[in-house]
Design a protein around this motif. Structure first.
Motif, short mmCIF file in Angstrom:
data_model
loop_
_atom_site.label_atom_id
_atom_site.label_comp_id
_atom_site.label_asym_id
_atom_site.label_seq_id
_atom_site.Cartn_x
_atom_site.Cartn_y
_atom_site.Cartn_z
N LEU A 138 0.30 46.29 61.77
CA LEU A 138 1.02 47.42 62.38
C LEU A 138 0.91 48.68 61.55
O LEU A 138 0.51 49.74 62.06
CB LEU A 138 2.49 47.03 62.56
CG LEU A 138 3.46 48.16 62.92
CD1 LEU A 138 3.14 48.72 64.29
CD2 LEU A 138 4.90 47.68 62.84
N ILE A 139 1.25 48.61 60.25
CA ILE A 139 1.29 49.80 59.41
C ILE A 139 -0.11 50.33 59.14
O ILE A 139 -0.39 51.53 59.29
CB ILE A 139 2.02 49.51 58.09
CG1 ILE A 139 3.45 49.05 58.35
CG2 ILE A 139 2.01 50.74 57.19
CD1 ILE A 139 4.33 50.08 59.03
N GLY A 140 -1.02 49.44 58.73
CA GLY A 140 -2.36 49.88 58.41
C GLY A 140 -3.07 50.50 59.60
O GLY A 140 -3.69 51.57 59.48
N THR A 141 -2.99 49.87 60.75
CA THR A 141 -3.67 50.40 61.94
C THR A 141 -3.02 51.70 62.41
O THR A 141 -3.72 52.63 62.83
CB THR A 141 -3.66 49.36 63.07
OG1 THR A 141 -4.28 48.16 62.61
CG2 THR A 141 -4.42 49.87 64.28
N PRO B 91 6.31 53.50 53.69
CA PRO B 91 6.83 54.20 54.87
C PRO B 91 7.99 53.42 55.48
O PRO B 91 7.86 52.24 55.78
CB PRO B 91 5.62 54.25 55.82
CG PRO B 91 4.78 53.08 55.42
CD PRO B 91 5.00 52.87 53.95
N MET B 92 9.13 54.07 55.64
CA MET B 92 10.32 53.40 56.17
C MET B 92 10.29 53.43 57.69
O MET B 92 11.07 54.11 58.35
CB MET B 92 11.58 54.07 55.64
CG MET B 92 11.74 53.99 54.14
SD MET B 92 11.92 52.29 53.56
CE MET B 92 13.49 51.83 54.27
N SER B 93 9.36 52.69 58.26
CA SER B 93 9.22 52.62 59.71
C SER B 93 8.61 51.28 60.06
O SER B 93 7.94 50.66 59.25
CB SER B 93 8.34 53.76 60.23
OG SER B 93 7.08 53.75 59.58
N GLY B 94 8.84 50.87 61.26
CA GLY B 94 8.31 49.58 61.70
C GLY B 94 8.76 49.28 63.11
O GLY B 94 9.45 50.08 63.75
N ARG B 95 8.37 48.12 63.59
CA ARG B 95 8.76 47.69 64.94
C ARG B 95 9.02 46.19 64.89
O ARG B 95 8.69 45.52 63.90
CB ARG B 95 7.64 47.99 65.95
CG ARG B 95 7.17 49.42 65.98
CD ARG B 95 6.02 49.65 66.94
NE ARG B 95 6.45 49.51 68.34
CZ ARG B 95 5.61 49.57 69.36
NH1 ARG B 95 4.31 49.74 69.16
NH2 ARG B 95 6.07 49.45 70.60
N GLU B 96 9.60 45.66 65.97
CA GLU B 96 9.82 44.21 66.02
C GLU B 96 8.49 43.48 66.18
O GLU B 96 8.36 42.32 65.80
CB GLU B 96 10.74 43.85 67.19
CG GLU B 96 12.18 44.30 67.00
CD GLU B 96 12.35 45.79 67.26
OE1 GLU B 96 11.83 46.29 68.28
OE2 GLU B 96 12.98 46.46 66.42
N ALA C 193 -2.67 47.73 52.98
CA ALA C 193 -1.56 47.43 53.88
C ALA C 193 -1.53 45.93 54.16
O ALA C 193 -1.69 45.49 55.29
CB ALA C 193 -1.71 48.23 55.18
N VAL C 194 -1.33 45.17 53.10
CA VAL C 194 -1.29 43.71 53.20
C VAL C 194 0.09 43.22 52.80
O VAL C 194 0.89 43.99 52.25
CB VAL C 194 -2.38 43.07 52.30
CG1 VAL C 194 -3.77 43.56 52.70
CG2 VAL C 194 -2.11 43.38 50.83
N ALA D 103 0.25 46.42 68.19
CA ALA D 103 1.58 47.07 68.15
C ALA D 103 1.51 48.47 67.54
O ALA D 103 2.50 49.20 67.57
CB ALA D 103 2.55 46.21 67.37
N ALA D 104 0.35 48.85 66.99
CA ALA D 104 0.23 50.11 66.26
C ALA D 104 0.31 51.32 67.21
O ALA D 104 -0.19 51.29 68.33
CB ALA D 104 -1.10 50.15 65.49
N VAL D 105 0.93 52.38 66.70
CA VAL D 105 1.01 53.65 67.43
C VAL D 105 0.87 54.78 66.42
O VAL D 105 1.38 54.69 65.30
CB VAL D 105 2.35 53.79 68.20
CG1 VAL D 105 2.40 52.88 69.41
CG2 VAL D 105 3.54 53.50 67.29
#
Length: 361
Positions: free
Chosen positions: A11-14, A112-117, A61-62, A123-125
């Protein structure tokens, strides 16, 4: 920044790769899972071909347990001019890199203080980081070049840079991220074998509390395993509060008037402490949260309903500061709560009423 290597296409890396690629940076993608790399590449996040020369930035981002080893391998191979990681824990990887005797002038830990379920490249945006804090944890060894690369990345992602010490970061995320996730899971776990009649009574409150409990357990095992001490410390304090609250509730069952009074005071104390903590949560307009009032509108579960409400609010000259949806269990309807400035409530209420919307006061 003209070129980058993103190692780890979750999610984060992409999401970061999508931003960089959209800004003209040549992005190379790498992952232990070839299918994840192909998926990220197909989304436009970059190319699955390895770089032929050192890139400007390597973004690792692992999972936290693999960060130090992945960084060490990349640094020893000279893959980039600067190296960042985005792991949710910072102290452990830094200590391990130092133990390996690596030159840390080209490395900067970030989060980065962000994420998703949801997780994974699908899931990347590209707007995942917009307006969110992005923690930077420089050390005395950190060079100016890698710091500038980090600030450029944060700016491209439209995030907000926050500088912290690595250990202070780990204590902070234990409080505001890791502990709340466990508490959400503990609450949700009470529902797993609850009677169906009880579960059918679930409302918006328990949906809010249990939302993050839907996250991938394996990912959170990695995170919590990298920060167990600070999380355990915070949970121990919560456990003390729970013990005192249980005792206060038991006292409310007593026939003794004095015990009931003390019990009521104990419950009130924890609720008021909760009020005091909640108002410190940063709001939309910065560190000091602002007070909004809610206008609740009944809507049917049909396409275009939300668009109509926002359009009617816009024509009335009212800015909707936030929005929440309260779903009606088992019905094709629900309430939309429009959060607006207190002075805008009469204007919005009148305008929506004139358009035929059913309002809940």
């Amino acid at each position: 920044m003209r070129s980058a290597l993103v190692i780890g296409t979750g999610l984060i890396g992409t999401s970061a790769a999508l931003v960089l690629a959209s800004r003209g940076v040549r992005v190379h993608l790498a992952d232990h899972d070839p299918e994840a790399v192909r998926t990220a590449a197909s989304l436009g996040a970059g190319t699955d071909t390895p770089p032929e020369a050192p890139v400007d930035l390597a973004l690792v981002a692992v999972p936290p347990a693999r960060v130090a080893g992945t960084l060490a391998d990349a640094m020893e191979r000279g893959l980039a001019r600067g190296y960042l990681d985005v792991a949710s824990v910072k102290g452990g990887p830094l200590r391990e890199l130092r133990a390996r005797g690596l030159d840390l002038s080209a490395y900067l830990g970030t989060h980065p203080m962000s994420g998703r379920e949801r997780s994974g490249p699908l899931a990347a945006v590209p707007d995942l980081f917009e307006g969110r804090p992005w923690v930077l944890t420089p050390t005395p060894e950190t060079g100016t070049e890698v710091l500038n690369l980090a600030l450029e990345l944060v700016a491209l992602c439209r995030a907000v840079p926050v500088v912290m010490d690595a250990e202070a970061h780990d204590r902070a995320v234990a409080l505001v991220s890791h502990m709340p996730h466990l508490m959400s899971s503990l609450v949700a776990a009470r529902l797993a074998e609850a009677e169906e009649a009880a579960v059918r009574l679930c409302g918006q409150g328990i949906r809010d509390v249990t939302r993050i409990a839907a996250s991938e357990p394996r990912m959170w095992i990695d995170i919590l395993s990298a920060n167990p001490g600070p999380v355990a410390d915070v949970l121990a304090e919560v456990a003390e509060d729970l013990g005192e609250t249980v005792a206060a509730l038991r006292a409310l069952q007593s026939c003794d008037e004095d015990k009931r009074t003390r019990g009521g005071s104990g419950v009130e104390a924890v609720l008021r402490r909760g009020n005091a903590g909640q108002v410190r949560v940063p709001g939309k307009h910065g560190a000091a949260p602002r007070t909004y009032e809610s206008v609740s509108v009944l809507i049917d579960d049909q396409p275009g309903q939300l668009a109509r409400i926002f359009a009617d609010a816009g024509r009335a000259g009212v800015n909707v500061e936030d929005v929440r949806i309260e779903h009606a269990t088992g019905q094709q309807a629900g309430f939309v709560q429009l959060m607006v400035e207190p002075g805008a409530v009469p204007v919005l209420t009148r305008a929506l009423g004139e358009q035929g919307w059913a309002l809940r006061t």
